[in-house]
Design a protein around this motif. Sequence first.
Motif, PDB file in Angstrom:
ATOM      1  N   ARG A  10       0.840  -1.193   0.000  1.00 30.27           N
ATOM      2  CA  ARG A  10       0.000   0.000   0.000  1.00 30.27           C
ATOM      3  C   ARG A  10       0.871   1.238   0.000  1.00 30.27           C
ATOM      4  N   LEU A  55      -3.420  -3.686   9.155  1.00 31.90           N
ATOM      5  CA  LEU A  55      -3.982  -2.998   7.993  1.00 31.90           C
ATOM      6  C   LEU A  55      -3.358  -1.618   7.813  1.00 31.90           C
ATOM      7  N   PHE A  91     -11.546  -8.812   4.523  1.00 29.08           N
ATOM      8  CA  PHE A  91     -10.393  -8.032   4.063  1.00 29.08           C
ATOM      9  C   PHE A  91      -9.625  -8.778   2.971  1.00 29.08           C
ATOM     10  N   LYS A 111      -7.208  -6.362   0.730  1.00 27.94           N
ATOM     11  CA  LYS A 111      -6.345  -5.672   1.687  1.00 27.94           C
ATOM     12  C   LYS A 111      -5.402  -6.636   2.405  1.00 27.94           C
TER      13      LYS A 111
END
Length: 303
Positions: free
Chosen positions: A172, A228, A244, A249
């Motif tokens: 991310r 996360l 998730f 994610k």
Amino acid sequence: MDIDRARTFLEIVHTGSFLKAAERLHVTQTTVSARIRMLEEELGRRLFVRNRNGARLTSAGVEFERFAQMFVQVWERARQQLAVPSGKTGVVSLAAELSLWNPLLVEWMAGIRAGEPRLAVRAHVGVPDQLVEELRTGTLDVALLYSPQLLPGFEVEPLIEERLVLVRATARGPVPGSLSASPSGSPEEYVYVDWGPAFSAQHGAQSASFGEAGTFVGFGPLGLAYLLRAGGTGYFRRGMVTPFIEEGKLELVESAPSFTYPAFAVYPEDSKRRREVHSALAILRKYLASEAADQASLGSLAL
């Protein structure tokens, strides 16, 4: 028999010490000793043998323990029933440890409201030792627990057997407005979540496979939120991480071992005869059966 004397007796049994019992009851040790002395005089039997290591039950004390337990529980139930809200016919007291309140306790409460609308519910969340103590003293009817203690006079009913699986946060970018311009942990940092003694024992045998943990967390939802946010890997309940994984994610580490994580309902053996507890447990079982059927249906569709 005086309720305070019964509570004091049980507290000494639980702590193994007159001094520790006094601290937990917020009274002096002299008061504790006086209560037990009067109780022994009433019963005509010696209940404890005191020594340098604390106190142990005599044979009469062992016999008396179950009666003291029943007395305190009946007293608490009477107190709760007298406080039933208007428009309700009874009350049931439920609790769950932290990792079980959502969704299990929430769904259970909703099921009781739909199926037994005249039944009042008192519910809270706590740590296992606290909930076991509340069961023992009768202030709680049913507790949802992982790895519960085996207590004489209590039913331990298996509910669900989840699995703890190893997941990895996907790559991310920076988080706007965050304290740092990039995630604070490496995507491969291992986050150790304390899922209790059973997990610790199973995990210990495999610990070399995960590397040294950089972060230790005592609460599953906190560990998941951290993972996360900061990245890394960690063990979590399969049901907790599935949404998730579907969102992309998290990803499952397929090669890693998984661990069993069963949950139980714990309640006094005689409480099943109470209409309120019987009805509440029936609703819980019905919900779990429905969930199991849904999971089986999804599994067959996937095949």
